[in-house]
Design an enzyme around this catalytic site. Structure first.
Site, PDB file in Angstrom:
ATOM      1  N   HIS A  34       0.814  -1.226   0.000  1.00  0.00           N
ATOM      2  CA  HIS A  34       0.000   0.000   0.000  1.00  0.00           C
ATOM      3  C   HIS A  34       0.841   1.266   0.000  1.00  0.00           C
ATOM      4  O   HIS A  34       0.315   2.360   0.200  1.00  0.00           O
ATOM      5  CB  HIS A  34      -0.929   0.023   1.215  1.00  0.00           C
TER       6      HIS A  34
ATOM      7  N   ILE B 199       0.957   7.005   0.489  1.00  0.00           N
ATOM      8  CA  ILE B 199       0.442   5.889   1.277  1.00  0.00           C
ATOM      9  C   ILE B 199      -1.056   5.736   1.038  1.00  0.00           C
ATOM     10  O   ILE B 199      -1.804   6.711   1.149  1.00  0.00           O
ATOM     11  CB  ILE B 199       0.663   6.148   2.789  1.00  0.00           C
ATOM     12  N   CYS B 200      -1.474   4.541   0.700  1.00  0.00           N
ATOM     13  CA  CYS B 200      -2.900   4.280   0.522  1.00  0.00           C
ATOM     14  C   CYS B 200      -3.468   3.765   1.844  1.00  0.00           C
ATOM     15  O   CYS B 200      -3.359   2.589   2.168  1.00  0.00           O
ATOM     16  CB  CYS B 200      -3.111   3.252  -0.588  1.00  0.00           C
ATOM     17  N   LEU B 201      -3.996   4.690   2.624  1.00  0.00           N
ATOM     18  CA  LEU B 201      -4.564   4.329   3.925  1.00  0.00           C
ATOM     19  C   LEU B 201      -5.775   5.234   4.145  1.00  0.00           C
ATOM     20  O   LEU B 201      -5.643   6.458   4.152  1.00  0.00           O
ATOM     21  CB  LEU B 201      -3.510   4.534   5.025  1.00  0.00           C
TER      22      LEU B 201
END
Lengths: 349, 161
Positions: free
Chosen positions: B91, B98-100
C-alpha cells in the site's frame, strides 16, 4: 446454601432491577445488569453507563462470582478497570453469603461516583474541565448515542466544517468520491443521510437534532465570528427536517407582516436563532449575494422574500440566495458583539 | 475538498496552531512506540522517524515520514508521506504516497499524529510481503508533477493489510 435459596436471590435481583437485568442462567446465577448512575434521571446529566456481567459458578456463594464489563459508555480503559476491580473486590469480601443484590448496588454506587466526563476534548485536546483553575471553563456537550463529550465550540466547528465540505463538493461538481459512494454506505466517512452524523471519535451514528441544541447555545453566544473557516452553510442536511419547516413558516409569517405593513420588518432578536439555523459563513464574494451585502438595512427583507420564493416557487438561479441572505442578516445583528468565543479560544493557549 | 490540494501553502489557523502545539507537547511526554519526532522550528511540517517493529518484515529498518498540516487542521487531514526511500509495502508507492483510508476519506479530527503513526506502524507490521502496489509505476508517473496524495482518488479495497 441451597439451590433454592440462590433461586430466591435471583428473584429478588429481578424484582429490584426489572428490565435492566437480563437473567442468562438462573442456576448457577449468570446475569447481565444495565447500570446507570443514580443522578441520571435527567439524561443530560448522565455521562456514564455500563452493562456488567455477573457470573457465578456452582460453588456460589462460597466462591465469588466473576464480574466483567460487557459494554460501557463514557468510561475509558482505566475507569473501566477501576469499576470492575472494585466490584470484584466487594465480591471477595462478601464471599459465602448471598451477595448478588449487594454487588449490583455496589456497581451502581461506584458508577454514580464516576458520573462525570473525563479527560480532554477529542477535537482540541484541551481538558473538558480545566483543573488548573486558571483556564476558562468552556461549555461542553455530550453525544447521546455514545456519550463522547466535546467542547460545544469544537463540535460545532467540526459540524459546520463537514457540511461546508459536502456543499463544496456538490457545488464544484467534484467527483472525487463518486465511485466510492457504494462502498461508503456503511457510513464510514460522510454519512449519506444528511440528518445524521458520525461521532468523530467512534463514528457511531447520531442524529443531527443532538447537535442542534448546542448549535443554538453557540449561536446564542454569537460565536459566529470565530467560525472563520466556515465557508458555506448547510443547504441540504436539514432542509427536510421539522425545524427547517418551522423556520420556513416563521419567515413566511414575517413576510406576511411585512406585506401588510407595506414596509420592512426586522426580525425580532429573541427569535433570531431557531433549530435548523446555522452559523453564518462570511458572505461569498461572488454573484447572488453581492447585492444583499450592499444593502445594509434591507438585508432581512432580502432574506425573507427569498425564503418565501424558494419554498413556494422554484429556486432557479438564486437557489443559494436563501441561505446567504439569512446569514448576512445574522451576521449584521451580531456585528457589534465582542467576539467572546474567539477570545475564549485564544485564551486557552 | 477545496483547500486540501495545497496543504502546506497556507499558514496554520490559530486553532490549528493551538492544537498542534498541544499534540507536540503530548508527543514529547509520551511518543508512540517506534517513532521519533525530528525537532525543527516548523510546526506545520513534521519529520518523523519510523522504526520497523521487532518481529515483522520491517524490523530494524528506519524510514522517515513527512507530515504537512493544512490551514484547517484537524478538520482537514494532514498530508502524510514517506520520504523516499519508502518501505516496500503493498500500500505504499515508491514516491512515498500511502494508501490508507484514515489519511483521506476516513480522516476524523479526533485523530492525532500519534494515532496516525500507530495505524501506519500497524499497517507495516501486518504486511505479509515486501512488495510495491501493483499499479506503482503508473501511479508514480501520474504524480510526477508534484501532486499531493490528497488529490488522488483512492480506492481502499484491501482491509487485510
Amino acid at each position: 446454601m441451597t439451590e433454592e435459596e440462590v433461586a430466591m436471590e435471583m428473584e429478588a435481583v429481578e424484582a429490584v432491577y426489572g428490565e435492566e437485568c437480563v437473567i442468562l442462567d438462573s442456576y448457577p446465577p449468570h446475569l447481565h445488569l444495565h447500570i446507570m448512575p443514580r443522578t441520571a434521571e435527567i439524561s443530560s446529566q448522565q455521562f456514564v453507563e455500563a452493562v456488567v456481567s455477573i457470573q457465578a459458578g456452582s460453588k456460589y456463594p462460597d466462591e465469588p462470582p466473576r464480574i466483567s464489563l460487557i459494554e460501557s459508555k463514557g468510561l475509558d480503559a482505566q475507569r473501566q478497570k477501576h469499576l470492575m476491580d472494585i466490584v470484584q473486590a466487594k465480591a471477595s469480601q462478601l464471599s459465602s453469603s448471598l451477595m448478588l443484590v449487594e454487588l449490583c448496588e455496589e456497581a451502581v454506587e461506584r458508577l454514580t461516583i464516576m458520573n462525570h466526563p473525563d479527560g480532554d476534548c477529542p477535537l482540541c485536546l484541551y481538558p473538558l474541565f480545566p483543573e488548573d483553575g486558571e483556564s476558562k471553563q468552556m461549555p461542553f456537550m455530550k453525544l447521546m448515542s455514545c456519550f463522547h463529550c466535546f467542547h460545544c465550540e469544537c463540535i460545532i466547528r467540526w459540524w459546520n466544517w463537514i457540511h461546508t465540505q459536502k456543499e463544496a463538493d456538490s457545488k464544484s461538481g467534484d467527483t472525487k468520491h463518486m465511485y466510492r459512494e457504494t462502498s461508503d454506505q456503511e457510513g464510514n466517512s460522510g454519512s449519506v443521510d444528511k440528518s445524521m452524523g458520525n461521532c468523530p471519535v467512534c463514528r457511531k451514528v447520531f442524529h443531527a437534532v443532538d447537535i442542534e441544541h448546542v448549535l443554538d447555545l453557540v449561536g446564542a453566544q454569537s460565536s459566529q465570528q470565530d467560525s472563520g473557516l466556515v465557508q458555506g452553510e448547510d443547504k441540504d442536511p436539514l432542509l427536510q427536517s421539522d425545524s427547517e419547516k418551522i423556520r420556513r413558516e416563521w419567515f413566511e409569517a414575517i413576510l406576511r407582516t411585512q406585506e401588510e405593513k407595506g414596509g420592512l420588518v426586522q426580525p425580532k432578536k429573541n427569535i433570531s436563532v431557531v433549530p435548523g439555523m446555522y452559523l453564518p459563513p462570511p458572505p461569498p464574494a461572488s454573484s447572488s449575494s453581492g447585492q444583499t451585502q450592499e444593502q445594509g438595512e434591507v438585508e432581512p427583507k432580502e432574506a425573507e422574500s427569498e425564503t418565501n420564493s424558494s419554498s413556494s416557487t422554484n429556486r432557479r438561479g438564486r437557489g443559494r440566495g436563501r441561505g446567504w441572505g439569512h446569514n448576512v442578516n445574522r451576521r449584521k445583528q451580531n456585528s457589534q458583539d465582542p467576539r467572546k468565543p474567539t477570545m475564549q479560544w485564544v485564551q486557552r493557549s | 475538498m477545496t483547500s486540501s490540494s495545497s496543504p502546506s501553502r497556507k499558514a496554520l489557523s490559530k486553532i490549528a496552531c493551538n492544537r498542534l502545539q498541544k499534540e507536540l507537547s503530548e508527543w514529547q511526554v509520551n511518543p508512540p512506540t517506534g517513532f521519533k519526532h525530528k525537532v525543527t522550528d516548523n510546526l506545520q511540517k513534521w519529520v518523523i522517524e519510523v522504526i520497523g517493529a521487532p518481529g515483522t518484515l520491517y524490523a530494524n529498518e528506519t524510514y522517515q515520514l513527512q507530515v504537512d498540516f493544512p490551514e484547517h487542521y484537524p478538520m482537514e487531514a494532514p498530508q502524510v508521506i514517506f520520504i523516499p526511500p519508502a518501505p516496500l509495502h503493498p500500500h505504499i508507492y515508491s514516491n512515498g504516497h500511502i494508501c490508507l483510508d484514515i489519511l483521506y476519506d476516513s480522516w476524523s479530527p479526533a485523530m492525532t499524529v500519534s494515532s496516525v503513526c500507530i495505524s501506519l506502524l500497524s499497517m507495516l507490521s501486518s504486511s505479509p510481503t515486501k512488495q510495491r502496489p501493483t499499479d506503482n509505476d503508473r501511479y508514480v508517473k501520474k504524480c510526477k508533477n508534484g501532486r499531493s496524495p490528497k488529490e488522488t482518488r483512492w480506492w481502499f479495497h484491501d482491509d487485510k493489510v
